[in-house]
Design an enzyme around this catalytic site. Structure first.
Site, mmCIF file in Angstrom:
data_model
loop_
_atom_site.group_PDB
_atom_site.id
_atom_site.type_symbol
_atom_site.label_atom_id
_atom_site.label_comp_id
_atom_site.label_asym_id
_atom_site.label_seq_id
_atom_site.Cartn_x
_atom_site.Cartn_y
_atom_site.Cartn_z
ATOM 1 N N LYS A 58 0.870 -1.183 0.000
ATOM 2 C CA LYS A 58 0.000 0.000 0.000
ATOM 3 C C LYS A 58 0.902 1.226 0.000
ATOM 4 O O LYS A 58 2.046 1.164 0.443
ATOM 5 C CB LYS A 58 -0.888 0.007 1.242
ATOM 6 C CG LYS A 58 -2.124 0.840 1.115
ATOM 7 C CD LYS A 58 -3.278 0.117 0.434
ATOM 8 C CE LYS A 58 -4.442 1.062 0.193
ATOM 9 N NZ LYS A 58 -5.637 0.360 -0.256
ATOM 10 N N ASP A 113 -6.953 4.546 -4.472
ATOM 11 C CA ASP A 113 -7.589 4.414 -3.153
ATOM 12 C C ASP A 113 -8.182 5.796 -2.874
ATOM 13 O O ASP A 113 -8.409 6.572 -3.820
ATOM 14 C CB ASP A 113 -6.559 3.986 -2.093
ATOM 15 C CG ASP A 113 -7.204 3.570 -0.763
ATOM 16 O OD1 ASP A 113 -7.719 2.446 -0.679
ATOM 17 O OD2 ASP A 113 -7.209 4.371 0.198
HETATM 18 P P1 NDP Z 1 -12.715 8.056 -2.642
HETATM 19 O O1 NDP Z 1 -11.662 9.057 -2.414
HETATM 20 O O2 NDP Z 1 -13.239 7.829 -3.996
HETATM 21 O O3 NDP Z 1 -13.958 8.362 -1.683
HETATM 22 C C1 NDP Z 1 -13.819 8.444 -0.303
HETATM 23 C C2 NDP Z 1 -15.129 8.940 0.278
HETATM 24 O O4 NDP Z 1 -15.067 8.841 1.701
HETATM 25 C C3 NDP Z 1 -15.425 10.401 -0.030
HETATM 26 O O5 NDP Z 1 -16.797 10.594 -0.072
HETATM 27 C C4 NDP Z 1 -14.792 11.115 1.162
HETATM 28 O O6 NDP Z 1 -15.349 12.380 1.436
HETATM 29 C C5 NDP Z 1 -15.098 10.148 2.285
HETATM 30 N N1 NDP Z 1 -14.052 10.249 3.318
HETATM 31 C C6 NDP Z 1 -12.713 10.111 3.132
HETATM 32 N N2 NDP Z 1 -12.059 10.305 4.285
HETATM 33 C C7 NDP Z 1 -13.005 10.558 5.194
HETATM 34 C C8 NDP Z 1 -12.954 10.849 6.573
HETATM 35 N N3 NDP Z 1 -11.789 10.906 7.235
HETATM 36 N N4 NDP Z 1 -14.133 11.034 7.202
HETATM 37 C C9 NDP Z 1 -15.312 10.964 6.547
HETATM 38 N N5 NDP Z 1 -15.408 10.710 5.224
HETATM 39 C C10 NDP Z 1 -14.280 10.513 4.568
HETATM 40 O O7 NDP Z 1 -12.129 6.671 -2.020
HETATM 41 P P2 NDP Z 1 -12.608 5.194 -2.295
HETATM 42 O O8 NDP Z 1 -14.075 5.156 -2.491
HETATM 43 O O9 NDP Z 1 -11.721 4.607 -3.308
HETATM 44 O O10 NDP Z 1 -12.239 4.497 -0.903
HETATM 45 C C11 NDP Z 1 -13.144 4.420 0.195
HETATM 46 C C12 NDP Z 1 -12.701 3.297 1.128
HETATM 47 O O11 NDP Z 1 -12.706 2.053 0.425
HETATM 48 C C13 NDP Z 1 -11.308 3.429 1.715
HETATM 49 O O12 NDP Z 1 -11.283 2.856 3.007
HETATM 50 C C14 NDP Z 1 -10.472 2.569 0.779
HETATM 51 O O13 NDP Z 1 -9.276 2.105 1.394
HETATM 52 C C15 NDP Z 1 -11.430 1.429 0.533
HETATM 53 N N6 NDP Z 1 -11.180 0.608 -0.656
HETATM 54 C C16 NDP Z 1 -11.126 1.185 -1.897
HETATM 55 C C17 NDP Z 1 -10.919 0.397 -2.994
HETATM 56 C C18 NDP Z 1 -10.962 0.943 -4.394
HETATM 57 O O14 NDP Z 1 -10.953 0.146 -5.327
HETATM 58 N N7 NDP Z 1 -11.038 2.243 -4.583
HETATM 59 C C19 NDP Z 1 -10.670 -1.048 -2.875
HETATM 60 C C20 NDP Z 1 -10.859 -1.557 -1.531
HETATM 61 C C21 NDP Z 1 -11.064 -0.729 -0.479
HETATM 62 P P3 NDP Z 1 -14.550 13.728 1.011
HETATM 63 O O15 NDP Z 1 -14.657 13.781 -0.463
HETATM 64 O O16 NDP Z 1 -15.294 14.795 1.722
HETATM 65 O O17 NDP Z 1 -13.154 13.557 1.508
#
Ligand code: NDP
Length: 449
Positions: A129, A169
């Site tokens: 990662k 991510d």
């Molecule tokens: P994105 O950046 O596309 O979206 C993240 C979302 O979560 C946004 O809406 C963001 O809001 C919100 N967010 C991020 N940080 C916080 C926080 N500290 N508190 C509250 N809301 C938060 O990321 P992903 O959708 O890709 O990833 C989301 C999760 O899924 C993570 O845990 C990631 O590790 C996991 N994941 C992702 C994969 C992938 O293929 N993308 C695969 C497997 C797991 P804002 O825009 O306001 O920051």
């Protein structure tokens, strides 16, 4: 909290000592070690040759300076990380996160989780990662590009299609992967498509990769519900976040006939009793890159925006936390249980605190841990690598069919392993043990590595 077996307790004490000040890493390691007591009771060999200690220690940790110039001509500095955790099963594989909260402990927790998740997919990929404490919010396209180019200017020497294959991510989506790939290509003078996944379709990406994590999480939950003869159709679902995972989780829930009643971003949540309009969420988040509050402003009637509130107060049958780590606390879990939640599927990595997980499990709520439920993203990344290696490009339907099969297999492996180890229905235990055994077997075969 479950006890760690007394034979394993000293290993955890040593992890705490060697990795001081990294609470998320401790949390992730602890959860896996809690599951391993049953393994060494059955197969004492796994406690030999410091195998568990080696699995808790990353193979390599890289930290680097990322200097870049913002639109005002000011020089900015961020810190970049890549933790190459375990390569027993294949090249390191795992995403890159751009978020101000990123530090070494966060990247190590994610790399550790990734190792077992990747093992669960049954595909030839190790765990890693990376990321940076760079905050992309409010940055222009040009700034994002210059940052990505600087990040890759150091990272390129540590990655490669047979070495380490990053993906996206939090904060890293298709746009960022494009800039990273472009810079890698310039620096190496190689069109090495398999060095990154999550690429655009026109330059070697896989169909269904964008959708894969969210779709996969829904396939997992669907199969888990079926063990109780339940289905998604007609269920009220709350999905936190409004990013990649959340959006495609919502899309698949809708396809199965579920109703989305709330989603969020880091500023607050929006609920909509008429059912969330996913087209509008996509426009706000994917096209305009605005805040989720905009949804309530645009849609009006029936919607409700709560700045800074807990989305888990919204009553639902199914909760799919899909934003970030530790976003569901014990208090949130109690609120969900009080509102009769049936199932919780972790789309994000470690979104539920240990306290929350205990509350769900003790209340008999079906609980799908992230390392199993969100493995569809990395599994489809491995399919992207496969297409790149054979210079082929599959249809959406073929790729999604593979994804659905992989998720079914992961579900069944977790369920069967939990049963085998005397804890039927405990997907946390099943995922941890099934993932551990695969990594441990490969490491044993390779000697002291
Ligand atoms: P994105 O950046 O596309 O979206 C993240 C979302 O979560 C946004 O809406 C963001 O809001 C919100 N967010 C991020 N940080 C916080 C926080 N500290 N508190 C509250 N809301 C938060 O990321 P992903 O959708 O890709 O990833 C989301 C999760 O899924 C993570 O845990 C990631 O590790 C996991 N994941 C992702 C994969 C992938 O293929 N993308 C695969 C497997 C797991 P804002 O825009 O306001 O920051």
């Amino acid at each position: 909290m479950t006890q760690i077996d007394e034979k394993i307790e000293p290993i955890f004490a040593e992890v705490l000592r060697r990795n001081a000040g990294e609470p998320e890493f401790h949390q992730a390691v602890r959860e896996v070690l809690e599951s391993l007591g049953r393994v060494i009771a059955k197969h004492p060999d796994y406690a030999n040759d410091a195998l568990i200690e080696r699995i808790c220690e990353p193979e390599r940790q890289i930290i680097f300076r990322v200097p870049w110039v913002d639109d005002k001509g000011q020089v900015q500095i961020n810190r970049g990380f890549r933790v190459q955790f375990n390569s027993a099963l294949g090249p390191y594989k795992g995403g890159i996160r751009f978020h101000p909260s990123v530090n070494l402990g966060i990247v190590k927790f994610l790399g550790f989780e990734q190792t077992f998740k990747n093992a669960l997919t049954g595909m030839p990929i190790g765990g890693g990662k990376g990321g940076s404490d760079f905050d992309p919010r409010g940055r222009s396209d040009g700034e994002i590009m210059r940052f990505c180019q600087s990040f890759m200017t150091e990272l390129y020497r540590h990655i490669g299609e047979y070495t380490d294959v990053p993906a996206g991510d939090i904060g890293v989506g298709g746009r960022e992967i494009g800039y990273l790939f472009g810079q890698y290509k310039r620096l190496t003078n190689r069109y090495e498509a398999g060095v990154l996944t999550g690429k655009g379709l026109v330059y070697g990406g896989s169909r269904a990769r964008t959708e894969a994590t969210g779709y996969g999480a829904v396939y997992f939950v669907e199969r888990m519900l079926a063990t109780r003869k339940l289905e998604l159709a007609g269920k009220r679902v709350v999905v936190s976040g409004a990013g990649n995972v959340a959006i495609y989780t919502m899309e698949k829930i809708l396809a199965f006939g579920g109703k989305i009643v709330a989603c969020s971003d880091s500023s607050g949540y929006v609920s909509d009793e008429t059912g969330i309009d996913l087209g509008l969420v996509k426009e706000i988040k994917e096209v305009r890159r605005q805040r989720i509050s905009e949804y309530a402003r645009r849609k009006g009637t029936g919607t409700h925006y709560v700045e800074g509130g807990s989305i888990w107060d919204v009553p639902c049958d199914i909760a799919m936390p899909s934003a970030t780590q530790n976003e569901v606390t014990g208090k949130d879990a109690r609120a969900l249980v009080k509102n009769n939640v049936i199932a919780v599927g972790e789309g994000a990595n470690m979104p539920c605190t240990p306290d929350a997980v205990n509350i769900f499990q003790n209340a008999g709520v079906l609980f799908a841990p992230g390392k199993a439920a969100n493995a569809g993203g990395v599994a489809t990344s491995a399919l992207e690598m496969q297409q790149n290696a054979s210079r082929d490009s599959w249809t959406f339907a073929r790729t999604e069919e593979r994804l659905a099969t992989i998720m079914r297999d992961i579900h069944d492996a977790c369920a069967e392993t939990a049963e085998e180890y005397g804890a039927p229905g405990d997907y946390v235990l099943g995922a941890n043990i099934a993932g551990f055994v695969r990594v441990a077997e490969a490491m044993r075969a390779m000697g002291v590595v």
